[in-house]
Design a protein around this motif. Sequence first.
Motif, PDB file in Angstrom:
ATOM      1  N   VAL A 117       0.956  -1.127  -0.045  1.00  0.00           N
ATOM      2  CA  VAL A 117       0.013   0.054  -0.018  1.00  0.00           C
ATOM      3  C   VAL A 117       0.781   1.371  -0.032  1.00  0.00           C
ATOM      4  CG1 VAL A 117      -1.873   1.343   1.227  1.00  0.00           C
ATOM      5  CG2 VAL A 117      -1.806  -1.140   1.132  1.00  0.00           C
ATOM      6  N   GLU A 118       0.729   2.026  -0.987  1.00  0.00           N
ATOM      7  CA  GLU A 118       1.382   3.306  -1.094  1.00  0.00           C
ATOM      8  C   GLU A 118       0.536   4.401  -0.452  1.00  0.00           C
ATOM      9  OE1 GLU A 118       1.995   1.151  -5.010  1.00  0.00           O
ATOM     10  OE2 GLU A 118       0.391   1.682  -3.786  1.00  0.00           O
ATOM     11  N   SER A 119       1.316   5.394   0.031  1.00  0.00           N
ATOM     12  CA  SER A 119       0.605   6.525   0.660  1.00  0.00           C
ATOM     13  C   SER A 119       1.579   7.857   0.684  1.00  0.00           C
ATOM     14  CB  SER A 119       0.185   6.364   2.000  1.00  0.00           C
ATOM     15  OG  SER A 119       1.182   5.963   2.779  1.00  0.00           O
ATOM     16  N   GLY A 120       0.989   9.111   0.802  1.00  0.00           N
ATOM     17  CA  GLY A 120       1.979  10.324   0.859  1.00  0.00           C
ATOM     18  C   GLY A 120       1.798  10.989  -0.522  1.00  0.00           C
ATOM     19  N   LEU A 178       6.862   9.721  -0.153  1.00  0.00           N
ATOM     20  CA  LEU A 178       5.717   8.418  -0.335  1.00  0.00           C
ATOM     21  C   LEU A 178       6.239   7.549   0.696  1.00  0.00           C
ATOM     22  CD1 LEU A 178       5.757   8.342  -3.991  1.00  0.00           C
ATOM     23  CD2 LEU A 178       4.322   9.659  -2.607  1.00  0.00           C
ATOM     24  N   SER A 179       5.299   6.644   1.187  1.00  0.00           N
ATOM     25  CA  SER A 179       5.547   5.671   2.085  1.00  0.00           C
ATOM     26  C   SER A 179       4.929   4.312   1.275  1.00  0.00           C
ATOM     27  CB  SER A 179       4.828   5.704   3.293  1.00  0.00           C
ATOM     28  OG  SER A 179       5.546   6.896   4.078  1.00  0.00           O
ATOM     29  N   CYS A 180       5.617   3.135   1.365  1.00  0.00           N
ATOM     30  CA  CYS A 180       5.177   1.764   0.882  1.00  0.00           C
ATOM     31  C   CYS A 180       5.135   0.682   2.374  1.00  0.00           C
ATOM     32  CB  CYS A 180       6.076   1.363  -0.193  1.00  0.00           C
ATOM     33  SG  CYS A 180       5.736  -0.100  -0.644  1.00  0.00           S
ATOM     34  N   THR A 186       8.459  -0.531   6.585  1.00  0.00           N
ATOM     35  CA  THR A 186       8.124   0.861   5.639  1.00  0.00           C
ATOM     36  C   THR A 186       9.266   1.211   4.696  1.00  0.00           C
ATOM     37  OG1 THR A 186       6.501   1.295   7.063  1.00  0.00           O
ATOM     38  CG2 THR A 186       7.271   2.856   5.145  1.00  0.00           C
ATOM     39  N   TYR A 238      10.427   4.324   2.058  1.00  0.00           N
ATOM     40  CA  TYR A 238       9.864   5.612   1.738  1.00  0.00           C
ATOM     41  C   TYR A 238      10.879   6.044   0.529  1.00  0.00           C
ATOM     42  CZ  TYR A 238       9.138   5.415   6.696  1.00  0.00           C
ATOM     43  OH  TYR A 238       8.568   5.057   7.989  1.00  0.00           O
ATOM     44  N   TYR A 255       4.247   3.702  -7.911  1.00  0.00           N
ATOM     45  CA  TYR A 255       4.177   2.619  -7.185  1.00  0.00           C
ATOM     46  C   TYR A 255       5.287   2.134  -6.622  1.00  0.00           C
ATOM     47  CZ  TYR A 255       0.441   2.294 -11.194  1.00  0.00           C
ATOM     48  OH  TYR A 255      -0.625   2.760 -12.048  1.00  0.00           O
ATOM     49  N   THR A 298       0.059   5.635  -6.111  1.00  0.00           N
ATOM     50  CA  THR A 298      -0.663   6.919  -5.642  1.00  0.00           C
ATOM     51  C   THR A 298      -0.322   7.896  -6.415  1.00  0.00           C
ATOM     52  OG1 THR A 298      -0.429   8.424  -3.459  1.00  0.00           O
ATOM     53  CG2 THR A 298       1.682   7.308  -3.982  1.00  0.00           C
TER      54      THR A 298
END
Length: 127
Positions: free
Chosen positions: A5-8, A20-22, A78, A80, A95, A121
């Motif tokens: 799951v990616e975020s940021g 970005l975080s994974c 995680t 980054y 991705y 994301t």
Amino acid sequence: QLQLVESGGGLAQSGGSLRLSCAPSGFTLDYYTVGWFRQAPGREREGVSCITSSGMYTNYTDSVKGRFTISRDNAKNTVYLQMDSLKPEDTAIYYCAADFRYGSRECGRRTYEYDYWGQGTQVTVSS
């Protein structure tokens, strides 16, 4: 199971920064090489950066060298991607991907090397 799951992602101004975080679900990243890829409309997916399981070795595409930094915190499970000095041409869906390779001294930025992928994301950089 074995999901990423990616975020940021979001909107940034030219010259700005995003991180970005994974984060995986169902497995630990300790034994995995992790890569960041991006795909802009009308363009092929390209490898941006990668990091080995130990975090000791990294790799970047020329267009982001000096601006992006990949890192990992295995205690937090995680990976980054710190993106600084953003440019409009960085606009893309980003991705993260993982490949089961432990203890290697190199990593690649080729899509076929990675078995597990996130949903992406969106990163948009305005001028």
